[in-house]
Scaffold this motif. Structure first.
Motif, PDB file in Angstrom:
ATOM      1  N   ALA A  25      28.471  -7.372 -42.597  1.00  0.00           N
ATOM      2  CA  ALA A  25      29.456  -8.257 -41.971  1.00  0.00           C
ATOM      3  C   ALA A  25      29.071  -9.710 -42.261  1.00  0.00           C
ATOM      4  O   ALA A  25      27.883 -10.043 -42.318  1.00  0.00           O
ATOM      5  N   ALA A  51      33.692  -6.373 -45.893  1.00  0.00           N
ATOM      6  CA  ALA A  51      33.031  -7.348 -45.028  1.00  0.00           C
ATOM      7  C   ALA A  51      33.897  -7.673 -43.808  1.00  0.00           C
ATOM      8  O   ALA A  51      33.401  -7.700 -42.672  1.00  0.00           O
ATOM      9  N   LYS A  82      34.099  -4.562 -41.498  1.00  0.00           N
ATOM     10  CA  LYS A  82      32.893  -4.387 -40.695  1.00  0.00           C
ATOM     11  C   LYS A  82      32.788  -5.463 -39.622  1.00  0.00           C
ATOM     12  O   LYS A  82      32.347  -5.199 -38.492  1.00  0.00           O
ATOM     13  N   SER A  83      33.191  -6.681 -39.947  1.00  0.00           N
ATOM     14  CA  SER A  83      33.148  -7.766 -38.975  1.00  0.00           C
ATOM     15  C   SER A  83      34.064  -7.479 -37.786  1.00  0.00           C
ATOM     16  O   SER A  83      33.721  -7.761 -36.635  1.00  0.00           O
ATOM     17  N   LEU A  85      32.313  -5.134 -35.509  1.00  0.00           N
ATOM     18  CA  LEU A  85      30.964  -5.512 -35.073  1.00  0.00           C
ATOM     19  C   LEU A  85      30.878  -5.757 -33.577  1.00  0.00           C
ATOM     20  O   LEU A  85      30.079  -5.131 -32.871  1.00  0.00           O
TER      21      LEU A  85
END
Length: 227
Positions: A88, A215, A218-219, A222
């Motif tokens: 992330a 990215a 996943k962020s 998170l």
């Protein structure tokens, strides 16, 4: 699906372009009627006249269907899994992408289609998507991590190609309809659910690389995982 994407792109572009101050959409809709009336005076075959008159409501129906679909078509793909080898991004790190959906300011909002955008996460965990509506004008979605409901991978069809995309389903609390909402703090019984001051919304994100897509994906997950 590619043909559908091209049709949507043609219909959308016809709404944006103008000829003699009138949108191409208007010309496309009224031209069959003009030709049909001219054909009546010139003695054209009756079936051709009927077909021309029928073309206008058909075009209006196509525009209605395309508008309701947002001039794009999204197909989920359950085989597109998140690749955990991608990390992330750090807070405040901006990732370029293209965004489709409704984005807002405090006093207005609008639907945008495949417009340049940037995503980043602030230190408090909120997700920010800033979209360039027109050069020098920007719209936003500011999303609390607990309001992210689902992230759906798939393909977005618009124009000639299909693109890998993320459909972001969330509860929106940002936009002109929330400006005058007072700040509520729930103090009711534990068994009673708190009042809802959000609305469900979906935006679609496409990327120039798989790394950026994973990215952002996943962020988005998170802070939900931490909570």
């Amino acid at each position: 699906m590619i043909l559908l994407g091209r049709l949507y792109a043609i219909l959308y572009e016809s709404r944006q372009r103008r000829l003699f101050g009138v949108t191409w959409r208007t010309w496309l809709v009224i031209l069959p009627v003009i030709l049909a009336v001219a054909g009546l005076g010139r003695g054209w075959p009756f079936p051709l006249i009927v077909a021309l008159f029928a073309l206008t409501p058909l075009l209006l129906l196509l525009y209605t269907v395309a508008r309701r679909a947002g001039y794009k078509h999204f197909v989920p793909d359950t085989e597109m899994a998140l690749d955990d080898t991608f990390a992330a991004p750090r807070n405040e790190h901006r990732i370029a992408l293209h965004a489709t959906g409704i984005f807002s300011l405090h006093d207005r909002e609008d639907y945008v289609l495949a417009r340049p955008a940037e995503y980043w996460r602030v230190p408090l965990g909120q997700h920010v998507i800033m979209v360039q509506q027109t050069p020098g004008r920007f719209l936003y979605q500011i999303i609390d991590p607990e309001n992210v409901e689902r992230i759906q991978p798939g393909h977005l069809f618009y124009g000639r190609n299909r693109q890998k995309a993320l459909a972001l389903h969330f509860l929106a609390s940002w936009g002109p309809q929330f400006v005058y909402e007072p700040s509520y703090r729930y103090v009711g019984d534990d068994d009673e659910p708190p009042p809802s001051h959000t609305i469900p919304r979906t935006v679609y994100l496409t990327f120039s690389s798989d790394a950026d897509r994973h990215a952002v994906w996943k962020s988005m997950l998170l802070e939900r995982a931490r909570r």
